[in-house]
Scaffold this motif. Structure first.
Motif, PDB file in Angstrom:
ATOM      1  N   MET A 254      -8.168  -0.979  14.922  1.00 55.64           N
ATOM      2  CA  MET A 254      -8.538  -2.244  14.272  1.00 55.64           C
ATOM      3  C   MET A 254      -7.989  -3.411  15.077  1.00 55.64           C
ATOM      4  O   MET A 254      -6.844  -3.364  15.534  1.00 55.64           O
ATOM      5  CB  MET A 254      -7.948  -2.246  12.860  1.00 55.64           C
ATOM      6  CG  MET A 254      -8.438  -3.347  11.975  1.00 55.64           C
ATOM      7  SD  MET A 254      -8.033  -2.987  10.243  1.00 55.64           S
ATOM      8  CE  MET A 254      -6.490  -3.837  10.076  1.00 55.64           C
TER       9      MET A 254
ATOM     10  N   ARG B 266       0.826  -1.215   0.000  1.00 57.80           N
ATOM     11  CA  ARG B 266       0.000   0.000   0.000  1.00 57.80           C
ATOM     12  C   ARG B 266       0.859   1.263   0.000  1.00 57.80           C
ATOM     13  O   ARG B 266       0.359   2.359   0.176  1.00 57.80           O
ATOM     14  CB  ARG B 266      -0.871   0.024   1.264  1.00 57.80           C
ATOM     15  CG  ARG B 266      -1.962  -1.006   1.287  1.00 57.80           C
ATOM     16  CD  ARG B 266      -3.207  -0.501   0.630  1.00 57.80           C
ATOM     17  NE  ARG B 266      -3.549   0.862   1.068  1.00 57.80           N
ATOM     18  CZ  ARG B 266      -4.615   1.513   0.701  1.00 57.80           C
ATOM     19  NH1 ARG B 266      -5.471   0.949  -0.088  1.00 57.80           N
ATOM     20  NH2 ARG B 266      -4.847   2.734   1.126  1.00 57.80           N
TER      21      ARG B 266
ATOM     22  N   GLN C  80      -7.141  -6.936   2.980  1.00 58.33           N
ATOM     23  CA  GLN C  80      -8.435  -6.279   2.729  1.00 58.33           C
ATOM     24  C   GLN C  80      -8.805  -5.357   3.875  1.00 58.33           C
ATOM     25  O   GLN C  80      -9.306  -4.260   3.677  1.00 58.33           O
ATOM     26  CB  GLN C  80      -9.516  -7.348   2.648  1.00 58.33           C
ATOM     27  CG  GLN C  80      -9.657  -7.958   1.294  1.00 58.33           C
ATOM     28  CD  GLN C  80     -10.765  -8.999   1.320  1.00 58.33           C
ATOM     29  OE1 GLN C  80     -11.212  -9.413   2.396  1.00 58.33           O
ATOM     30  NE2 GLN C  80     -11.199  -9.403   0.152  1.00 58.33           N
ATOM     31  N   MET C  81      -8.562  -5.833   5.095  1.00 53.57           N
ATOM     32  CA  MET C  81      -8.941  -5.043   6.267  1.00 53.57           C
ATOM     33  C   MET C  81      -8.128  -3.751   6.312  1.00 53.57           C
ATOM     34  O   MET C  81      -8.628  -2.701   6.697  1.00 53.57           O
ATOM     35  CB  MET C  81      -8.744  -5.853   7.547  1.00 53.57           C
ATOM     36  CG  MET C  81      -9.658  -7.066   7.589  1.00 53.57           C
ATOM     37  SD  MET C  81      -9.216  -8.185   8.895  1.00 53.57           S
ATOM     38  CE  MET C  81     -10.249  -7.631  10.217  1.00 53.57           C
ATOM     39  N   THR C  82      -6.863  -3.823   5.887  1.00 50.82           N
ATOM     40  CA  THR C  82      -6.002  -2.634   5.901  1.00 50.82           C
ATOM     41  C   THR C  82      -6.523  -1.592   4.921  1.00 50.82           C
ATOM     42  O   THR C  82      -6.464  -0.402   5.178  1.00 50.82           O
ATOM     43  CB  THR C  82      -4.576  -3.022   5.471  1.00 50.82           C
ATOM     44  OG1 THR C  82      -4.248  -4.228   6.073  1.00 50.82           O
ATOM     45  CG2 THR C  82      -3.563  -1.985   5.865  1.00 50.82           C
ATOM     46  N   GLU C  83      -7.022  -2.089   3.771  1.00 44.59           N
ATOM     47  CA  GLU C  83      -7.580  -1.142   2.789  1.00 44.59           C
ATOM     48  C   GLU C  83      -8.600  -0.263   3.485  1.00 44.59           C
ATOM     49  O   GLU C  83      -8.571   0.952   3.368  1.00 44.59           O
ATOM     50  CB  GLU C  83      -8.324  -1.911   1.672  1.00 44.59           C
ATOM     51  CG  GLU C  83      -7.456  -2.799   0.819  1.00 44.59           C
ATOM     52  CD  GLU C  83      -6.699  -2.031  -0.245  1.00 44.59           C
ATOM     53  OE1 GLU C  83      -7.273  -1.076  -0.786  1.00 44.59           O
ATOM     54  OE2 GLU C  83      -5.530  -2.383  -0.487  1.00 44.59           O
ATOM     55  N   ARG C  84      -9.484  -0.919   4.240  1.00 49.67           N
ATOM     56  CA  ARG C  84     -10.544  -0.154   4.896  1.00 49.67           C
ATOM     57  C   ARG C  84      -9.956   0.802   5.921  1.00 49.67           C
ATOM     58  O   ARG C  84     -10.333   1.958   6.004  1.00 49.67           O
ATOM     59  CB  ARG C  84     -11.540  -1.115   5.567  1.00 49.67           C
ATOM     60  CG  ARG C  84     -12.368  -1.917   4.570  1.00 49.67           C
ATOM     61  CD  ARG C  84     -13.659  -2.402   5.185  1.00 49.67           C
ATOM     62  NE  ARG C  84     -13.425  -3.395   6.235  1.00 49.67           N
ATOM     63  CZ  ARG C  84     -13.234  -4.686   5.972  1.00 49.67           C
ATOM     64  NH1 ARG C  84     -13.247  -5.125   4.721  1.00 49.67           N
ATOM     65  NH2 ARG C  84     -13.026  -5.541   6.962  1.00 49.67           N
ATOM     66  N   LEU C  85      -8.977   0.322   6.673  1.00 47.75           N
ATOM     67  CA  LEU C  85      -8.383   1.153   7.732  1.00 47.75           C
ATOM     68  C   LEU C  85      -7.729   2.390   7.123  1.00 47.75           C
ATOM     69  O   LEU C  85      -7.922   3.513   7.579  1.00 47.75           O
ATOM     70  CB  LEU C  85      -7.325   0.350   8.501  1.00 47.75           C
ATOM     71  CG  LEU C  85      -6.514   1.170   9.493  1.00 47.75           C
ATOM     72  CD1 LEU C  85      -7.274   1.320  10.800  1.00 47.75           C
ATOM     73  CD2 LEU C  85      -5.164   0.529   9.768  1.00 47.75           C
TER      74      LEU C  85
ATOM     75  N   ASP D   6      -8.233   3.736   4.240  1.00 44.42           N
ATOM     76  CA  ASP D   6      -9.181   4.616   3.566  1.00 44.42           C
ATOM     77  C   ASP D   6      -9.865   5.546   4.560  1.00 44.42           C
ATOM     78  O   ASP D   6     -10.435   6.550   4.184  1.00 44.42           O
ATOM     79  CB  ASP D   6     -10.235   3.802   2.808  1.00 44.42           C
ATOM     80  CG  ASP D   6      -9.626   3.246   1.538  1.00 44.42           C
ATOM     81  OD1 ASP D   6      -8.543   3.736   1.165  1.00 44.42           O
ATOM     82  OD2 ASP D   6     -10.209   2.324   0.951  1.00 44.42           O
ATOM     83  N   ARG D   7      -9.799   5.185   5.834  1.00 45.71           N
ATOM     84  CA  ARG D   7     -10.428   6.019   6.862  1.00 45.71           C
ATOM     85  C   ARG D   7      -9.471   7.126   7.324  1.00 45.71           C
ATOM     86  O   ARG D   7      -9.695   7.761   8.314  1.00 45.71           O
ATOM     87  CB  ARG D   7     -10.842   5.153   8.055  1.00 45.71           C
ATOM     88  CG  ARG D   7     -12.190   4.496   7.881  1.00 45.71           C
ATOM     89  CD  ARG D   7     -12.719   4.012   9.199  1.00 45.71           C
ATOM     90  NE  ARG D   7     -12.289   2.656   9.483  1.00 45.71           N
ATOM     91  CZ  ARG D   7     -11.624   2.315  10.572  1.00 45.71           C
ATOM     92  NH1 ARG D   7     -11.298   3.214  11.472  1.00 45.71           N
ATOM     93  NH2 ARG D   7     -11.256   1.064  10.767  1.00 45.71           N
TER      94      ARG D   7
END
Ligand code: SAM
Ligand code: SF4
Length: 435
Positions: free
Chosen positions: A98, A27, A110-115, A117-118
């Protein structure tokens, strides 16, 4: 944007941290070894003993201040304690962004993407080029979880049942690690030698990983005595890349305790196995894990553990004080008084350290093949850490003459200059040969 990783616990956790690090790098994040520089703090927890969990929780508590000193900072808590106590963690540390349990590490990307993006603002992100893991010795996970039910152990509860990676996946990962600079591969799993996928068993895996171009050494951890089959021993003894070192947890020298722990082997079977391996590889080192103070352990049981250590002359070992893990079968048994556990722990440590030092001292004057891992440190094939005096380069395989032995490391100097060679065994020597 930089991330900092703090890892508690075993090699499985180190491998998981590396895997999560790769997701973060993909990322665009860069790893730092200074928490003050970091924007993402990842605490990978362990719950195998209460002490490990307590240490991780007190570190998480301190991160409240760390997070408050710069806006946009994120705290991520992962691993086995996170799996076991997710609700409690979220409740006690509401500033944690998280929580990812050990069973969900493969979803971390996948979970990091969400984190991420916040995130608050894009200005906080100083993207850098993708960095690579340049470790000479790398871990490759071959299985997750454990199908055993050792009565003291929390691992099957927090990591779930066994799942094996396919041979293709493992070889792909090995090639990736080699591309990133790895020369030594350690295959990882809770009972790594129980590996089975399609027609492949553990011995096939050892053979296949060994011939991946660029792989100079192969190790594995943690094997279970039950699966140390003749074909695994033969592979170790005959495939040059597979190192002659084994960490084989025994836990106790008493059959009564081994039964109460549900370990699935006896003292005699374990000892016969060690004799067989030493016959096949006389130069091999053997280390172990031992738990002292398991509920019901009598003086006589404890003496059996001491006598086994004396008889088998382990090269080193980890001695653990029994720690009650809630929800495990042994948690229902009465605990021994703490002072008995402490006293046995001390005696066992003294014995194992005395033998370990004597064995290290015997290496003084020998020449060893050392793979240089970083700066002036490397490891022998038999897994001794060696500090090398002289001009050495990372990922080189060199000959080192051992000049002294300390409690945890050996000291040595370059032997015959900087000669790189393919394999010590091919030269008719054995690691440990006296010069
Ligand atoms: N799967 C490996 C095996 O079976 O050998 C070991 C995994 S465990 C993470 C590492 C070591 O922690 C074990 O070998 C055992 O000695 C120790 N251990 C596990 N549970 C423990 C407990 N409740 N109290 C003390 N030591 C424990
Ligand atoms: Fe725990 Fe036993 Fe599984 Fe090892 S084999 S992880 S000690 S249950």
């Amino acid at each position: 944007m930089k991330f900092y990783v703090r890892t508690y616990g075993c090699q499985m956790n180190v491998a998981d941290s590396n895997e999560m690090g790769r997701h973060l790098r993909a990322r665009g994040l860069v790893e730092t070894d200074d928490p003050d520089e970091a924007s993402v703090m990842l605490v990978n927890t362990c719950t195998v003993r209460q002490h490990a969990e307590d240490r991780a929780f007190s570190e998480i508590g301190r991160l409240k201040r760390w997070k408050a000193t710069r806006s946009g900072r994120k705290v991520v808590v992962t691993g086995c304690a996170a799996e076991r106590t997710k609700a409690y963690l979220e409740d006690r540390f509401p500033f944690v962004d998280m929580v990812v349990g050990a069973k969900s590490i493969e979803d971390f990307g996948q979970m990091t993407e969400r984190l991420l993006d916040r995130r608050e603002t894009d200005e906080e992100l100083d993207y850098a080029i993708r960095s690579v893991d340049d470790k000479v010795a790398a871990f490759v996970t071959v299985m997750r979880g454990c199908n055993y039910s050792c009565t003291y152990c929390i691992v099957p509860y927090v990591r779930g049942r066994e799942i094996y990676h396919s041979m293709d996946q493992i070889l792909d990962e090995t090639r990736n690690r080699v591309r990133e600079g790895a020369r030594e591969i350690t295959l990882l799993g809770q009972t790594v030698n129980s590996y089975r996928h399609a027609q492949y068993r553990f011995a096939h895996l050892l053979q296949a990983v060994s011939v991946v171009p660029g792989v100079k050494r192969v190790r594995y951890i943690s094997p279970h005595p039950y699966y140390m089959t003749d074909s695994v021993i033969e592979t170790m003894a005959t495939v040059p890349q597979v190192c002659e070192a084994l960490h084989l947890p025994v836990q106790s020298g008493s059959n009564t305790m081994l039964k109460a722990m549900a370990r699935n082997y006896t003292r005699e079977q374990y000892m016969t196995l060690i004799a067989k391996m030493r016959q096949a590889m006389p130069e091999m080192t053997i280390s172990t894990d031992i738990i002292v103070g398991f509920p019901g352990e009598t003086d006589a049981d404890f003496q059996q553990t001491l006598s086994m250590i004396e008889e088998l002359q382990f090269d080193w070992g980890f001695i653990f004080k029994y720690s009650t893990r809630e929800g495990t079968p042994a948690a229902r048994f009465d605990c021994l008084p703490q002072e008995v556990i402490e006293e046995r722990h001390q005696r066992c440590l003294e014995l194992i350290d005395r033998i370990a030092l004597a064995k290290r001292l015997r290496l003084v004057g020998t020449t060893q093949e050392v793979l240089v891992e970083e700066d002036d440190f490397g490891r022998t094939r038999t897994n001794y850490k060696v500090h090398v005096n002289g001009n050495v380069m990372q990922s080189e395989t060199i000959r080192v003459r051992i000049t002294s032995a300390h409690r945890a490391t050996l000291e040595g100097e370059l032997d015959n200059g900087n000669i790189t060679f393919k394999n010590f065994r091919e030269e008719g020597g054995c690691a440990g040969a006296r010069t």
